[in-house]
Scaffold this active site. Sequence first.
Site, mmCIF file in Angstrom:
data_model
loop_
_atom_site.group_PDB
_atom_site.id
_atom_site.type_symbol
_atom_site.label_atom_id
_atom_site.label_comp_id
_atom_site.label_asym_id
_atom_site.label_seq_id
_atom_site.Cartn_x
_atom_site.Cartn_y
_atom_site.Cartn_z
ATOM 1 N N ASP A 443 -10.165 -12.765 -2.750
ATOM 2 C CA ASP A 443 -8.930 -11.982 -2.724
ATOM 3 C C ASP A 443 -7.815 -12.786 -3.395
ATOM 4 O OD1 ASP A 443 -7.328 -9.823 -2.133
ATOM 5 O OD2 ASP A 443 -7.079 -10.309 -0.022
ATOM 6 N N GLU A 446 -5.731 -12.758 -8.832
ATOM 7 C CA GLU A 446 -5.267 -12.289 -10.150
ATOM 8 C C GLU A 446 -4.776 -13.433 -11.060
ATOM 9 O OE1 GLU A 446 -6.078 -9.210 -7.696
ATOM 10 O OE2 GLU A 446 -4.607 -10.748 -7.219
ATOM 11 N N ASP A 522 -6.002 -2.644 -2.523
ATOM 12 C CA ASP A 522 -5.178 -1.994 -1.504
ATOM 13 C C ASP A 522 -4.839 -0.552 -1.877
ATOM 14 O OD1 ASP A 522 -5.303 -4.495 -0.400
ATOM 15 O OD2 ASP A 522 -3.247 -5.046 -0.881
#
Length: 788
Positions: A443, A446, A522
């Site tokens: 997670d 990025e 999300d």
Amino acid sequence: MDGRDLVRSVKAVGSGGAAQGLRTMRAAWRRRRADASGLPRRRAERARVPGPVQDVEPGTGGGVVRFARTELRITVAVNGAVFWGWDGAGPEPSYALAGHGPEPDPRAVLEPDKDGGWRVVAERVTVVVSRHGAIEVRTPGGVTLRRDLPPRWWEPADGGGARWMQRSEVLPDARFFGLGGRAAGPRLRNGTYRLWNTDPGRPFGPGDDPLYITMPVQMVVADAATHLVFHDTSWDGMVTLREGEEGAGSGHDRPGTCDLRMDGGPLRCWVMVGTPARVLLVWASLTGAAALPPAWALGHHHARWGFGSEQEVRRIVAGYQERGLPLDAVHLDIDHYDGHRVFTVDRERFPKLPVLAEELRRDGIRLVSIVDPAVKAEPGHSVYDSGGAEDVFVRNASGRLVEGVVWPGEAVYPDFTHAGVRTWWGGLYEERLAQGFAGFWHDMNEPVSFTAFGEKTLPRSARHALEGRGGDHREAHNVYALCMARAGYEGLRDLVPEERPFLFSRSGWAGMQRYGGTWSGDVATGWPGLRASLSLVVGLGLCGVPYSGPDVGGFDGSPSPELYLRWFQLASYLPLFRTHASIRAGRREPWEFGDDVLEHARVALVERRRLLPYFVTLAHLARRTGAPYVRPLWWGAPEDRALRDCEDTFLLGDGLLVAPVLDPGAVRRTVPLPRGRWYDTVTEQAYQGPGQVVIDAPLGRIPVLARAGTVLPVRGEDGGLELEVWAPERGRSGGGLVVPDAGDGWDEPEIERYVTRWKGRRVVVRREGAEGRSESAYPVRVRGLGSG
């Protein structure tokens, strides 16, 4: 100073806690200062175009065409893929390619074309280069599928990286798909799409772009043929798409267009031509076979940010067991860490985590851990100390550590573009394995750094190894998560060599399927979020990432019982079947939505368990052929325009058609059918395609149809494998593939091929093999016999 940034800074201090607000404000200003001093300043730029052809140099599979101001390297590979690179760029180095790329095709020859141009003729494609640098990709029949106009560069006077622009034209009837994970897809409408992996910072819906996974990969589908195009540069960029029109204006066709603008990197391109199955097979041969998940990872997963304790995990698991609901994995989010520090455990709330993991494993349930890349910048934290000793963390142009702000507070970031750093990081998973975890979800990669304003990622001036070439975050950003996934996957291969690693990642880039899959991130709770979930899975599959799925119920909020159930039913037919939610969201356990929803969810869970051998077979086929589990309805007939525009129905493998309910209050569904006979898997009623039919879709089910003649491997009542055969049409044969799999390990089981046909008044099922045909070794159940 920008006044708006000052206002945002003040707001940040007042939100999310004063300490964290101050950190995000400092991080934003720190990032701005780093880029102001660390990035090359752009001055006057000189535009450049190729100019006319000067000479050529033939070579194996193609050659080099030299223009007045640049040169073009072009090669057709033995697998039919076409590569070209401007300014002499070759296929390597590349983060997308697996290995060194395919061998050139010695039969493809660079030869003169009309009007001073040149061409390369190969078995599956002809590539024509005009005298001023336009490139056409043609079918063997001479139809031009794609025409790239001569590119343009803008070279800064200070010698920094060149920006470039490429306009391409496609057939008027063509439709665009791909570009990574796009919530508005899977068909990409007219508009501009950014190529910069981004955490939107809030739950997203169909109108949000970009998202976590962007790729310069397009699948373009037209009547004449399908082609996949990949521009191999990881820099920030924009893609502007415009669909064409047939008979536009004064009766002339208007081609579709794609304008690609990149902030740097080489202008190099791969193109594959053929059927959808063919181009993804070639794409997989270039970028690598998809990782094969263990069988348990194809079951049902339950996750939540906020389980909070071992007792709560046990309570949830007991809820599934007491109600007889299948459960295969439980995921622990960041709240199980000690102060959100990666590779740690909160010993107060999870005092005996290995014991819990072993208890769950005995019940057939695996424990999966979240893993974030950011490391708390705190002396005494073992990961920080170890990384500092190995000098693994990203530094800025001045040589100082780049610090950001994530869940643990001030944090530093490993440079996964360095092989030694990947080895170091991969070794850290030994701690996770010792805690009993069997799988991992990456997670915040990025990568994310919370800031009060500006981009929520590392400074663009941050320095990276880039496999020894050196560079900055402008080039490394989009491949950061890909390299993190590689580190985890290779580390797990070394630590547990007898097991298949299970890893999925929120962010990634072309080739990420080599190391695992992804999930939606999300996604917002609501009917638009449900629709976006399907778009992401289909679109990613067409980019070569076959394993993905959404957060059932959405990441935030409290779904209505109807919305939750419809999401649950859809996800039960997707590769990753996982409920998940934010710490601030409502519950996601099936029994929290009333008795009716519980019983309908039970039906979906039991059917998923029954279809597990089919999902395992699809996983093996994805690995060997590149074909995704979830396929658009036009997969086998891309020339069918009605199917090409359908976005709310999909194929699961070749055998099943799934029509999820994506709108509130709907109890019937219009279902488009490809050619052939299809059976409702509940009523066994037969329908004939092509065309549309209306099928009942009460709350208890969504329409699922089986193709006539198909052979589905399913789990029998005794737990063994059996074959579910749907009667073929009279006068026609059918068939299917089965890959018997032990559930884990590295054996490559043989693909078993079965053929079905009518023999008199009964359906015969036989296995085809090297020694002819034989009867099935598994129990066979024939369905659809009463449909006429």
